[in-house]
Design an enzyme around this catalytic site. Structure first.
Site, PDB file in Angstrom:
ATOM      1  N   GLN A  14       0.810  -1.224   0.000  1.00  0.00           N
ATOM      2  CA  GLN A  14       0.000   0.000   0.000  1.00  0.00           C
ATOM      3  C   GLN A  14       0.844   1.275   0.000  1.00  0.00           C
ATOM      4  O   GLN A  14       0.360   2.329  -0.369  1.00  0.00           O
ATOM      5  CB  GLN A  14      -0.959  -0.023   1.191  1.00  0.00           C
ATOM      6  CG  GLN A  14      -2.017  -1.112   1.050  1.00  0.00           C
ATOM      7  CD  GLN A  14      -2.939  -1.187   2.239  1.00  0.00           C
ATOM      8  OE1 GLN A  14      -2.646  -1.876   3.196  1.00  0.00           O
ATOM      9  NE2 GLN A  14      -4.063  -0.491   2.197  1.00  0.00           N
ATOM     10  N   HIS A 106       0.607  -9.488   4.547  1.00  0.00           N
ATOM     11  CA  HIS A 106      -0.481  -8.502   4.533  1.00  0.00           C
ATOM     12  C   HIS A 106      -1.088  -8.498   3.129  1.00  0.00           C
ATOM     13  O   HIS A 106      -0.778  -7.635   2.301  1.00  0.00           O
ATOM     14  CB  HIS A 106       0.036  -7.114   4.932  1.00  0.00           C
ATOM     15  CG  HIS A 106      -1.047  -6.127   5.260  1.00  0.00           C
ATOM     16  ND1 HIS A 106      -1.154  -5.483   6.472  1.00  0.00           N
ATOM     17  CD2 HIS A 106      -2.080  -5.668   4.530  1.00  0.00           C
ATOM     18  CE1 HIS A 106      -2.203  -4.677   6.475  1.00  0.00           C
ATOM     19  NE2 HIS A 106      -2.782  -4.763   5.285  1.00  0.00           N
ATOM     20  N   ASN A 150      -2.108 -10.811   8.468  1.00  0.00           N
ATOM     21  CA  ASN A 150      -3.054  -9.719   8.675  1.00  0.00           C
ATOM     22  C   ASN A 150      -4.443 -10.109   8.173  1.00  0.00           C
ATOM     23  O   ASN A 150      -4.585 -10.563   7.031  1.00  0.00           O
ATOM     24  CB  ASN A 150      -2.593  -8.469   7.904  1.00  0.00           C
ATOM     25  CG  ASN A 150      -3.542  -7.313   8.146  1.00  0.00           C
ATOM     26  OD1 ASN A 150      -3.609  -6.767   9.242  1.00  0.00           O
ATOM     27  ND2 ASN A 150      -4.333  -6.963   7.129  1.00  0.00           N
ATOM     28  N   GLU A 151      -5.451  -9.950   9.003  1.00  0.00           N
ATOM     29  CA  GLU A 151      -6.854 -10.144   8.630  1.00  0.00           C
ATOM     30  C   GLU A 151      -7.065 -11.386   7.760  1.00  0.00           C
ATOM     31  O   GLU A 151      -7.522 -11.276   6.599  1.00  0.00           O
ATOM     32  CB  GLU A 151      -7.388  -8.897   7.911  1.00  0.00           C
ATOM     33  CG  GLU A 151      -7.359  -7.667   8.790  1.00  0.00           C
ATOM     34  CD  GLU A 151      -7.923  -6.411   8.109  1.00  0.00           C
ATOM     35  OE1 GLU A 151      -8.218  -6.451   6.903  1.00  0.00           O
ATOM     36  OE2 GLU A 151      -8.067  -5.392   8.800  1.00  0.00           O
TER      37      GLU A 151
END
Ligand code: IFM
Length: 429
Positions: A14, A106, A150-151
């Site tokens: 990101q 991620h 992550n998530e």
């Protein structure tokens, strides 16, 4: 060690820019999303000035992710220059007394890994563990806090059930298979990291996942069936993974029921909290059992505020989520909490109100180890592109100039107050 870690979070794809060797980049090149990440925030080149900014803001910790596809661009081939790059980042952080909190996965995967079947491939567990082992050897002198994945459920939902993220699969069966592999991958990664610290580093280490948690509420307060759906949603989306990793017992009716090779593989609970969802009963079939998300417009009397992406701003939800986690008797760290807003005053209020909710939960016995605002910088918001702006620091994408928003100072001041008030976990964490 600081009693309360606080700062802001980012993830490699990101912010770094030019992550050309992962599955998201390929997805973007195929035109599957409206924006391509391109050079994103050019953080890969500008990390020094970004870390200086973090230091100037007084953060005592920084959460970021390693880009697996840079470190292992082809299977089994490690790129020393990528290792050197992250070593530089660790050194810069350490020089300024900023604690790194490091995410290993991620959302992005090396392209070669995806081409071998990615997380659908049972071998993914071994391949991921090998990466974790290599990275642990390289960076452990600098790292005490690791987030393996992550998530996980967000990743599998968008990638394997809704199919709007790579690899674009729409199958519940595939989603459950991926869940199984992710759970085992975490357990193996936990084992490898702990073993290495025990044998070589000889200092404590804390390992967890960053679990996305939502505050679910029945769409119709008087509906028994909506309440049943809320329970089932909580069970699947909020509890299942944490319970499995904590107790070692993995249970999903008709699909898996086993004891994992290790229990207690969470040293703390990492929580990503953003919003509340209204749940409506939809039927008993496998597709419908978890109920449906109601349109926020149907709840305009209750919903006071939305973010730019239409998510409700609901600070009390953080309190409820934290209270639910008390049952695990583990410290909790907020790994992500943030808002995409056009007006920074909305972000200021968001931060203040969520930190007040956190403080309330702490005063009622939840052990809080830290708080990371999402995100440090405006960045590439996956399928939503560069539109939503989550940063406490604005990024002018044309010039890459960073402009510190008022909310950044509010975050610093509020977190310093929490530290002074000793709103943090009692154990040495
Ligand atoms: O930007 C994402 C991040 O990658 C994972 N958690 C939610 C954020 C906001 O959508």
């Amino acid at each position: 060690m600081p009693g309360f870690l606080w700062g802001a979070a980012t993830s490699s794809h990101q912010v770094e820019g030019s992550n050309t060797k992962n599955d998201w980049w390929a997805w973007e090149q195929e035109g599957r999303v409206k924006d391509s990440s391109g050079i994103a925030c050019d953080h890969f080149q500008r990390f020094r000035e970004d870390i200086q900014m973090i230091a100037d803001l007084g953060h005592n910790a920084h959460r970021f992710s390693l880009e697996w596809s840079r470190l292992e661009p082809s299977e089994g081939q490690w790129d020393q220059s990528a290792f050197d790059h992250y070593l530089e980042i660790f050194k810069e952080l350490h020089r300024r007394g900023i604690e790194p909190v490091v995410t290993l996965h991620h959302f992005t995967n090396p392209l070669w890994f995806s081409q071998k079947g990615g997380w659908l491939n049972p071998e993914s567990i071994i391949i991921f563990t090998r990466y974790v082992s290599r990275v642990t050897q390289a960076f452990s002198p600098y790292v005490r806090y690791w987030i393996t994945i992550n998530e996980p459920l967000v990743y599998l939902y968008f990638g394997f059930i809704e199919g709007s993220w790579p690899p674009g699969i729409k199958s519940i069966h595939a989603g459950l298979k991926v869940l199984y592999h992710l759970i085992h991958a975490h357990v193996q990664a936990y084992r490898v990291i702990h073993q290495y610290y025990e044998d070589v580093i000889k200092t404590p280490v804390w390992v967890s996942i960053a679990k996305h948690m939502s505050c679910f509420t029945p769409a119709r307060k008087d509906s028994f069936m909506d309440r049943v759906s809320v329970h089932l949603r909580n069970w699947f989306f909020n509890d299942l993974m944490i319970t499995a990793l904590h107790t070692g017992f993995l249970f999903f009716p008709g699909v898996f029921c086993e004891y994992l090779p290790l229990k207690n593989t969470l040293d703390f609970i990492g929580v990503n909290y953003y919003t509340r969802d209204f749940i409506r009963f939809k039927g008993w079939s496998l597709m419908n059992i978890l109920g449906d998300l109601d349109d926020k417009a149907l709840h305009e009397n209750e919903v006071k505020e939305l973010n730019v992406m239409g998510w409700e701003v609901f600070p009390d939800g953080l309190y409820h989520v934290l209270k639910r986690l008390r049952r695990y008797k583990l410290p909790v760290m907020i790994m992500e909490n943030g808002i995409c807003a056009k007006d920074d005053e909305q972000r200021v209020r968001f931060i203040q109100d969520h930190l007040a909710a956190l403080k309330r939960a702490a005063s009622e016995g939840v052990e809080i180890g830290g708080y990371f605002y999402w995100s440090l910088l405006d960045n590439f918001e996956w399928a939503h592109g560069f539109g939503p702006r989550f940063g406490i620091v604005e990024v002018d994408y044309a010039t890459q100039i960073r402009i510190i928003r008022k909310s950044a100072y509010v975050l610093s001041e509020s977190c310093r107050n929490l530290v002074n008030e000793r709103v943090h976990a009692e154990r040495s964490f």
